[in-house]
Scaffold this active site. Structure first.
Site, PDB file in Angstrom:
ATOM      1  N   LYS A  11       0.814  -1.217   0.000  1.00  0.00           N
ATOM      2  CA  LYS A  11       0.000   0.000   0.000  1.00  0.00           C
ATOM      3  C   LYS A  11       0.854   1.277   0.000  1.00  0.00           C
ATOM      4  O   LYS A  11       2.050   1.241   0.313  1.00  0.00           O
ATOM      5  CB  LYS A  11      -0.957  -0.045   1.187  1.00  0.00           C
ATOM      6  CG  LYS A  11      -1.905  -1.253   1.116  1.00  0.00           C
ATOM      7  CD  LYS A  11      -2.981  -1.173   2.162  1.00  0.00           C
ATOM      8  CE  LYS A  11      -3.898  -2.396   2.076  1.00  0.00           C
ATOM      9  NZ  LYS A  11      -5.071  -2.278   2.938  1.00  0.00           N
ATOM     10  N   TYR A  51     -12.741  -3.046  -3.873  1.00  0.00           N
ATOM     11  CA  TYR A  51     -13.234  -3.058  -2.488  1.00  0.00           C
ATOM     12  C   TYR A  51     -14.765  -3.075  -2.397  1.00  0.00           C
ATOM     13  O   TYR A  51     -15.315  -2.686  -1.364  1.00  0.00           O
ATOM     14  CB  TYR A  51     -12.659  -1.860  -1.732  1.00  0.00           C
ATOM     15  CG  TYR A  51     -11.199  -2.052  -1.340  1.00  0.00           C
ATOM     16  CD1 TYR A  51     -10.818  -3.095  -0.491  1.00  0.00           C
ATOM     17  CD2 TYR A  51     -10.208  -1.204  -1.808  1.00  0.00           C
ATOM     18  CE1 TYR A  51      -9.487  -3.278  -0.127  1.00  0.00           C
ATOM     19  CE2 TYR A  51      -8.870  -1.376  -1.451  1.00  0.00           C
ATOM     20  CZ  TYR A  51      -8.526  -2.424  -0.603  1.00  0.00           C
ATOM     21  OH  TYR A  51      -7.211  -2.609  -0.241  1.00  0.00           O
ATOM     22  N   ASN A 114      -2.342  -0.152   6.679  1.00  0.00           N
ATOM     23  CA  ASN A 114      -1.910  -1.446   7.217  1.00  0.00           C
ATOM     24  C   ASN A 114      -0.936  -2.200   6.308  1.00  0.00           C
ATOM     25  O   ASN A 114      -0.895  -3.421   6.329  1.00  0.00           O
ATOM     26  CB  ASN A 114      -3.126  -2.292   7.611  1.00  0.00           C
ATOM     27  CG  ASN A 114      -3.971  -2.692   6.433  1.00  0.00           C
ATOM     28  OD1 ASN A 114      -3.731  -2.218   5.320  1.00  0.00           O
ATOM     29  ND2 ASN A 114      -4.937  -3.559   6.631  1.00  0.00           N
ATOM     30  N   HIS A 117      -2.235  -5.796   1.605  1.00  0.00           N
ATOM     31  CA  HIS A 117      -3.523  -6.483   1.471  1.00  0.00           C
ATOM     32  C   HIS A 117      -3.240  -7.941   1.153  1.00  0.00           C
ATOM     33  O   HIS A 117      -2.250  -8.254   0.500  1.00  0.00           O
ATOM     34  CB  HIS A 117      -4.319  -5.846   0.322  1.00  0.00           C
ATOM     35  CG  HIS A 117      -5.478  -6.675  -0.145  1.00  0.00           C
ATOM     36  ND1 HIS A 117      -6.685  -6.687   0.513  1.00  0.00           N
ATOM     37  CD2 HIS A 117      -5.608  -7.539  -1.191  1.00  0.00           C
ATOM     38  CE1 HIS A 117      -7.521  -7.513  -0.114  1.00  0.00           C
ATOM     39  NE2 HIS A 117      -6.884  -8.042  -1.151  1.00  0.00           N
ATOM     40  N   GLU A 128      -9.243 -10.883  -7.832  1.00  0.00           N
ATOM     41  CA  GLU A 128      -8.334  -9.742  -7.659  1.00  0.00           C
ATOM     42  C   GLU A 128      -7.154  -9.834  -8.630  1.00  0.00           C
ATOM     43  O   GLU A 128      -6.749  -8.829  -9.217  1.00  0.00           O
ATOM     44  CB  GLU A 128      -7.873  -9.676  -6.195  1.00  0.00           C
ATOM     45  CG  GLU A 128      -9.017  -9.299  -5.256  1.00  0.00           C
ATOM     46  CD  GLU A 128      -8.749  -9.572  -3.770  1.00  0.00           C
ATOM     47  OE1 GLU A 128      -7.665 -10.095  -3.436  1.00  0.00           O
ATOM     48  OE2 GLU A 128      -9.632  -9.269  -2.958  1.00  0.00           O
TER      49      GLU A 128
HETATM   50  P1  CMP Z   1      -7.381  -4.819   3.206  1.00  0.00           P
HETATM   51  O1  CMP Z   1      -6.779  -6.123   3.529  1.00  0.00           O
HETATM   52  O2  CMP Z   1      -6.823  -4.089   2.034  1.00  0.00           O
HETATM   53  O3  CMP Z   1      -8.955  -4.978   2.994  1.00  0.00           O
HETATM   54  C1  CMP Z   1      -9.894  -4.014   3.313  1.00  0.00           C
HETATM   55  C2  CMP Z   1      -9.297  -2.829   3.962  1.00  0.00           C
HETATM   56  O4  CMP Z   1     -10.191  -1.966   4.651  1.00  0.00           O
HETATM   57  C3  CMP Z   1      -8.340  -3.257   5.032  1.00  0.00           C
HETATM   58  O5  CMP Z   1      -7.213  -3.872   4.477  1.00  0.00           O
HETATM   59  C4  CMP Z   1      -8.092  -1.960   5.766  1.00  0.00           C
HETATM   60  O6  CMP Z   1      -7.095  -1.185   5.134  1.00  0.00           O
HETATM   61  C5  CMP Z   1      -9.428  -1.260   5.610  1.00  0.00           C
HETATM   62  N1  CMP Z   1     -10.130  -1.267   6.875  1.00  0.00           N
HETATM   63  C6  CMP Z   1     -10.699  -2.305   7.483  1.00  0.00           C
HETATM   64  N2  CMP Z   1     -11.272  -1.920   8.637  1.00  0.00           N
HETATM   65  C7  CMP Z   1     -11.034  -0.591   8.758  1.00  0.00           C
HETATM   66  C8  CMP Z   1     -11.375   0.382   9.736  1.00  0.00           C
HETATM   67  N3  CMP Z   1     -12.076   0.061  10.821  1.00  0.00           N
HETATM   68  N4  CMP Z   1     -10.959   1.649   9.516  1.00  0.00           N
HETATM   69  C9  CMP Z   1     -10.272   1.976   8.412  1.00  0.00           C
HETATM   70  N5  CMP Z   1      -9.916   1.090   7.442  1.00  0.00           N
HETATM   71  C10 CMP Z   1     -10.300  -0.172   7.630  1.00  0.00           C
END
Ligand code: CMP
Length: 142
Positions: A11, A51, A114, A117, A128
């Site tokens: 990311k 998403y 985070n 993914h 994906e």
């Molecule tokens: P990812 O694995 O890319 O899949 C969905 C994404 O939504 C996740 O990682 C996070 O980056 C985001 N996400 C999930 N929960 C939250 C939250 N409570 N607040 C902000 N972002 C979130």
């Protein structure tokens, strides 16, 4: 349905902080073979498709803004039991809950920021990967 492929994204913030190399090293060190990889700028339209499952969630717009603000690296990774093993390697979505030694524990900042993914099912891995790679961009021997 194949069970030896998963899809990952490195990311924006992880790329800006120069964590790309260490993260890719973690993929390799844990037995994941990179069968396709590229750096792209995710368009808002494609982010919405990627998403889609989160479209009703309160963080959806925030997530789209973040994922489109800078470059991302997308990759298809091959290993036996790829989806589950990769999710174990990256750790829980929130780095505060992620186990020590996981990619998110080491490189993520928050729930949203985070670092990486990982697909949550074989079906989603296929979907994906198909969003970002054509068949001739993936190197699969078997
Ligand atoms: P990812 O694995 O890319 O899949 C969905 C994404 O939504 C996740 O990682 C996070 O980056 C985001 N996400 C999930 N929960 C939250 C939250 N409570 N607040 C902000 N972002 C979130």
């Amino acid at each position: 349905m194949r069970t030896d492929l998963t899809f990952t994204i490195i990311k924006p913030s992880a790329i800006r902080k120069n964590f790309t190399g260490p993260i890719i090293e973690m993929f390799n060190r844990n037995g994941f073979k990179i069968v396709a990889m590229k750096m792209v700028h995710l368009s808002p339209d494609k982010a919405r498709i990627l998403y889609e499952v989160h479209k009703e969630r309160p963080f959806f717009n925030d997530l789209l803004a973040y994922m489109t603000e800078d470059r991302i690296i997308v990759a298809a990774l091959q290993k036996e039991n790829a989806v589950a093993d990769f999710r174990e390697l990256i750790g829980k979505t929130d780095p505060n809950e992620a186990a020590f030694g996981t990619i998110r524990k080491m490189f993520a900042e928050s729930h949203k920021i985070n670092a990486v993914h990982g697909s949550d099912s074989n079906e989603n891995a296929e979907r994906e990967i198909g969003l970002f790679f054509s068949e001739d961009e993936i190197f699969l021997k078997n």
